[in-house]
Write a protein that holds these residues in place. Structure first.
Motif: not given
Lengths: 372, 294
Positions: B197, B199-206, B208
């Motif tokens: 999560e 990683a996702m909040t930091l802008g990584a799409p699934p 990445k």
């Protein structure tokens, strides 16, 4: 630009255009149970708002909906005027700090902080510069090549903060960031987070179950219970004029007495009468803060006029020494009332078993109806 | 506190106590003995055998010659056999990893009864012997089997799926999947949903998030599963024998042929020692990979 700056600086704030984050009837249902029920909230730019409540009150669910980690059942999330309810987490541009830090264990501190910038394809030299700045902000430059497991809890949380802030998010979300830290560190981090938030002027939402954190750090406190909003207000509002008995007892400590209002501005508690101006008749509960009460001799003449002070007779049952405070436990018509006084070298003037009276100002009496 | 407790406790121990090292030795002794008699001795025996001379008609002459070893490395058939064995096993390992990984990841993320059910489902093939499962594959992959017929029905000329390397790869991949899934699951401990999560909040799409966070964190499981499956693939005998139909030459089947059909025990022993060397190399690679990950 200048004009706008002056506007947002004025204390009248909260006009629609200053609202940076708006929750509009935000709801989350799991089957039949409602985790968050139609929550409305407007957070002005640059404010730090606390979502405060016991576990299961929906505060974390709300935060996770704002971050896009949970899909709302209903309602909208609006940031800077645009509806982001349907956009995925990675497009939301929010910095989230987790209770468990959630650092990438396989990356160094510097790599952790750089991650968000790499995802944004920021040029390499700029990444280096901004990572350095972010680590300097949390005073961890010296540890940039360490792995997270080589850091203490407080250091890990500061890395998490730097990682969330380095991407210059539009909103900073903090999910019980201090709960895993020990008491001393928690005080330190509280000030650090507040200072950084203020210096960056970033809009932030802070989830906590600790009233001290909410009151001391935040511009506004949102008290929640069972998915429902109980009260929104400044820390002083929430503490001094709680909207519900729940808010009164959750934010700060309270004594609770049950009584019957006569409809003429008086309430009967046991055998005593209290002045509660403007209260219609019916069953009521009376709440008082322990530190606003004063213990006096049962036979002492009333201090000041009966118009301004309430007074109840009782028996002192126990005295507890808690260091900075002495707690007097007083039996008032079968209910226990705690009176707090600054301790004077641990010596109390009173003896258990003594007949006493407690007295307090009329305006420090909080009254709520008790239903039928 | 702890130190003083230990000191206090020490005199209370019985006089005949073995002490720390002694206890460890005593506990390890049985397994050490069993391994020495059941594993080490036969291996030494094999090693010795590889220097004996094979006589025509299955006889063995006790001697000390290098003919078996020089013959092995001088014969292009055996060099090819080794290369083929290793590359087919590597391919099977990779294929097993690719098809097992999503299953393991899903299993890791599921919870409660559903997870128990799925875990049982994953392990259940192990309750049947590899022989039975291989015969199952023979039925499925046969020239008139359902898979070939289905492909033909689609208007495509069906490839041969059995009695060649393809059949061996298909069969072994399925047989090794439970081992791979269990190894992966064992290594997924570091995978914290909060980290994904983050990683996702930091802008990584699934995608990445997968390549930069999930995959690196699951490398220990991947390494363990690959080691296990590679070793099992190299040493597997029944499936290549049946699904290869005598046309696929791998180390394990060749050892069988030399020992049972040709009765050339010294050569079979030499090949067996070679397999052991390959295992040693695989272990060394595994240790190296683990060190890099850490």
């Amino acid at each position: 630009m200048m004009h706008q700056k002056i506007l947002s600086g004025t204390p009248t704030a909260s006009t629609d255009r200053d609202v940076h984050l708006r929750l509009d009837g935000l709801t989350k249902r799991y089957g039949d149970s409602v985790a968050v029920a139609a929550l409305d909230l407007a957070v002005p730019k640059g404010e730090l708002v606390a979502l405060l409540g016991p576990s299961g009150c929906g505060k974390t669910t709300t935060l996770r909906m704002i971050a896009g980690l949970i899909t709302p059942s209903d309602g909208r999330i609006i940031v800077g005027g645009s509806d982001i309810t349907a956009s995925p987490t990675y497009k939301r541009d929010m910095g989230l700090v987790f209770q468990s830090y959630a650092l990438f264990p396989h990356m160094t501190v510097a790599k952790n902080v750089a991650f968000g910038l790499e995802m944004r394809s920021v040029p390499k030299h700029e990444i280096e510069k901004r990572v350095k700045e972010a680590l300097a902000m949390v005073r961890l430059e010296a540890l940039s090549e360490r792995k997270p497991r080589e850091l203490s809890g407080g250091q890990q949380q500061r890395v998490a903060l730097a990682r969330a802030l380095v991407i210059r998010p539009s909103i900073l979300l903090l999910d019980e960031p201090l709960s895993n830290l020990d008491a001393k560190l928690r005080d330190e981090m509280r000030n650090e987070i507040r200072d950084i938030q203020q210096s960056l002027g970033i809009t932030a939402v802070f989830v906590t179950h600790d009233q001290v954190e909410a009151l001391s750090m935040c511009d506004k406190v949102v008290v929640m219970k069972g998915g429902q909003l109980e009260q929104i207000g400044t820390p002083v509002d929430v503490y001094e004029t709680p909207a519900t008995p729940f808010v009164a007892s959750f934010v700060g400590r309270t004594n609770r007495l049950e009584g019957m209002a006569n409809g003429d501005g008086t309430v009967i508690v046991g055998t005593g009468g209290l002045r509660v101006p403007g209260r219609p008749g019916g069953k009521v509960e009376i709440l008082m803060r322990p530190h606003r009460l004063k213990l006096v001799d049962a036979n002492a003449a009333p201090e000041g006029s009966a118009e301004r002070f309430n007074r109840l007779a009782g028996t002192l049952t126990r005295i507890t020494f808690v260091g900075d405070l002495l707690q007097y436990h007083v039996d008032v018509a079968g209910s226990e009332v705690i009176v707090e006084a600054a301790s004077d070298h641990g010596r109390g003037f009173w003896r258990a078993g003594a007949p006493v009276a407690i007295t307090w100002r009329v305006e420090d009496t909080m009254v709520f109806g008790r239903g039928a | 506190m702890t130190a003083s407790t230990t000191i206090d406790a020490a005199p209370a121990m019985p006089r005949f106590a073995l002490g720390r090292a002694g206890t460890a030795t005593a506990l390890l002794l049985p397994i050490a003995l069993i391994n020495a008699i059941g594993f080490l001795l036969p291996v030494l025996n094999l090693l010795r055998m590889s220097f004996n001379e094979a006589l025509a008609g299955g006889g063995i002459r006790e001697t000390f010659i290098l003919d078996n070893w020089t013959g092995l490395f001088g014969d292009s058939f055996y060099l090819e056999l080794i290369m083929n064995s290793v590359s087919v096993s590597l391919g099977i390992t990779f294929l097993t990893l690719v098809v097992s990984y999503p299953i393991a990841l899903y299993l890791h993320r599921s919870s409660g009864r559903w997870r128990t059910f799925l875990t049982v489902l994953v392990i259940s093939p192990l309750l049947t012997s590899a022989v039975v499962r291989t015969y199952g594959w023979i039925a499925l992959l046969a020239d008139q089997g359902p898979i070939v017929k289905t492909i033909a029905a689609l208007g495509i000329t069906p490839p041969r799926l059995m009695f060649n390397t393809t059949g061996v790869v298909i069969g072994l991949t399925e047989i090794l999947m439970p081992y791979m899934i269990l190894s992966l699951l064992a290594g997924f401990g570091r995978l914290d949903p909060r980290v994904e999560e983050a990683a996702m909040t930091l802008g990584a799409p699934p995608s990445k998030t997968f390549w930069r966070v999930i995959l690196p964190l699951t490398l220990p499981g991947i390494a363990l599963g690959c080691l296990l499956c590679f070793v099992l693939a190299v040493s597997s005998f029944i499936t290549p024998k049946l699904l290869g139909g005598g046309r696929v030459f791998l180390l394990a089947t060749e050892i069988y042929d030399q020992a049972i059909v040709t009765l050339n025990w010294p050569l079979a022993a030499t090949l067996s020692i070679l397999v052991l060397v390959i295992f040693g190399a695989a272990l060394a690679v595994y240790a190296r990979v683990l060190r890099v990950i850490e």
